[in-house]
Design an enzyme around this catalytic site. Structure first.
Site, PDB file in Angstrom:
ATOM      1  N   CYS A 326       6.480   8.384  26.709  1.00 26.63           N
ATOM      2  CA  CYS A 326       6.822   7.526  27.836  1.00 26.63           C
ATOM      3  C   CYS A 326       5.661   6.668  28.179  1.00 26.63           C
ATOM      4  CB  CYS A 326       7.354   8.594  28.874  1.00 26.63           C
ATOM      5  SG  CYS A 326       8.365   7.613  30.127  1.00 26.63           S
ATOM      6  N   HIS A 423      11.114  12.644  26.573  1.00 30.02           N
ATOM      7  CA  HIS A 423      10.582  13.840  27.073  1.00 30.02           C
ATOM      8  C   HIS A 423      11.316  15.118  27.061  1.00 30.02           C
ATOM      9  CE1 HIS A 423       8.033  11.810  30.008  1.00 30.02           C
ATOM     10  NE2 HIS A 423       8.792  10.943  30.432  1.00 30.02           N
TER      11      HIS A 423
END
Length: 476
Positions: A326, A423
């Site tokens: 991310c 994630h």
């Protein structure tokens, strides 16, 4: 409602255990936290985001997480400001003083979410935030007594004996509460006791005598707690394991969704190090992970201030591997542009240049659970996306994963440098096994099964040591 005498007294863990205990008793139970402050968020079934602790509590209750379980989520972006998420959606970014003025306007949304949960379930277990003893914050409060009084929810006060002074914690809290708030308290419990609980009998009786509150028991230290996802970055172990494949994660100042690393910490063949400020990157690192961040450009400056950019360059020259997740993925590129000032002052920051990509921040946040395939191994990957920004560039032709036919992330030509927006990827046992095999390591644990058995053990622990009959009977 479980309120604490301070932060980090174990409220989140207690509520998770109580949720599982109630579920095992056959009750329809749901968790609720009016206001949470955390950069460790979970994507919900209804397309929003809530604190990771409430997602764990939902799991303990046998439910999919929904936005109503945590209607106000504050995600710190600086020392003085935070993104304000209301019922799963970003409302604004506010400084602490401005948020104090905003809080009373949020009470309606908080009570609305609570009432929906209460209508759908026989029992709602509420977690407070910080401590009701912070009476300087009582005006406009929605996190502790302000909510408890508005919704008429009885309060159980939790004290942490491990940090010392638990008698003063509880008696002192009663002393500073206003009489109406104090009347909302139905009793207290003691958490994190080490040793023989009978040694605290006199102290326990003293608290009952001084406060007039009923005691609901003393919960001993639960040694398996580390196997459950932590919500606070302060709870991340400095290191796990003493040998094996060495994975190092940079502990950024605004680290987000750091429970991505939890499954790796439980692998017996992995040595995981959470590298702190001022520490040099170990020369024996096999893989360096740049985790998510709530302030990507700010944490990139933090990274450089530690000298980690120089350490990373040396690590790559030695043939080491790097994975950015991310915000960490965004840092690996050539540049991060934020023309609208989404995460701070408008502008752009030069990236680490380890991937030939660039990122442009935009107001739209992507919040979705995904199922993908890992390009290098072909393994299935289940995870979630929770990010702003769009990343493009030549290295995206070599994606880290594919979500259907859509590419995710990027890799350099060597395959040693990679970035992804996914994630939670390491929670997937099959993917973790395949990924670690690429590092020459094996996977010997089943993460999801471990979480389930630990929640059951936590529930049994609380059943054995607390008066759960009396505690659940206090609900109304």
């Amino acid at each position: 409602m479980i309120q604490g005498t301070g932060s980090n007294v174990g409220k989140s863990m207690l509520v998770a255990g109580l949720c599982r205990a109630a579920r095992l008793r056959g009750l329809s139970v749901a968790p609720f936290k009016p206001q949470n402050m955390s950069n460790n968020a979970a994507v919900t079934a209804d397309g929003g985001e809530i604190g990771r602790a409430q997602a764990l509590q939902a799991r303990a209750s046998g439910l999919a997480p929904v936005c109503d379980m945590n209607p106000v989520l504050l995600k710190p972006e600086s020392d003085t400001g935070a993104q304000v998420v209301v019922q799963g959606r970003r409302l604004t970014t506010a400084k602490a003083r401005d948020y104090a003025l905003l809080k009373p306007k949020l009470l309606g949304a908080v009570v609305e979410s609570f009432q929906r949960l209460r209508a759908a379930h026989g029992l709602v277990l509420v977690e407070g935030a910080g401590s009701p003893a912070e009476v300087n914050l009582r005006l406009g409060d929605i996190a502790n007594m302000g909510f408890a009084r508005a919704a008429d929810v009885p309060v159980i006060l939790c004290g942490d004996i491990d940090r010392g002074g638990v008698i003063a914690q509880i008696v002192g809290t009663q002393a500073v509460l206003g009489p109406e708030d104090a009347a909302q308290v139905s009793g207290f419990l003691i958490n994190k006791f080490r040793g023989d609980p009978s040694l605290f009998d006199d102290g326990y009786a003293l608290i009952e005598a001084r406060t007039g509150w009923r005691g609901f028991g003393v919960a001993p230290w639960f040694p398996e707690a580390w196997k459950l996802p932590a919500e606070d970055a302060l709870d991340i172990p400095r290191s796990t394991g003493s040998s094996g494949t060495h994975i190092v994660c940079l502990r950024l100042s605004r680290i987000a969704n750091f429970d991505d690393l939890d499954p790796l910490a439980q692998e017996p063949g992995i040595r995981l190090t959470m590298l702190g400020p001022g520490e040099a990157l170990p020369g024996d690192a096999d893989l360096v992970i740049l985790p998510g961040s709530k302030s990507t450009r700010g944490d990139l400056a933090f990274l450089r201030a530690q000298g980690w950019d120089i350490d990373l360059a040396a690590h790559v020259r030695r043939g080491g591997r790097v994975l950015g997740i991310c915000g960490g993925y965004q840092m690996l590129g050539r540049v991060i542009r934020d023309p609208e000032g989404i995460e701070g002052a408008p502008g752009e920051t030069e990236g680490l240049g380890l991937l030939d990509v660039e990122t442009v921040m935009s107001p739209e946040k992507r919040l979705t659970e995904v199922e993908a395939s890992h390009v290098a191994s072909g393994a299935r990957v289940r995870g979630y996306e929770i990010h702003i920004g769009r990343t493009t560039g030549p290295d995206t032709v070599r994606p880290f994963a594919r979500i259907g036919t859509d590419p995710d992330g990027a890799q350099d030509a060597s395959g040693r440098i990679a970035g992804s927006y996914l994630h939670g990827m390491f929670r997937d046992d099959g993917f973790r096994r395949a990924f670690l095999a690429g590092l020459g390591a094996s996977s010997e644990s089943g993460y999801e099964a471990t979480v389930e058995t630990t929640l059951d053990a936590l529930a049994a622990h609380l059943e054995a040591h607390l008066d759960l009959d009396g505690l659940f009977a206090a609900a109304r």
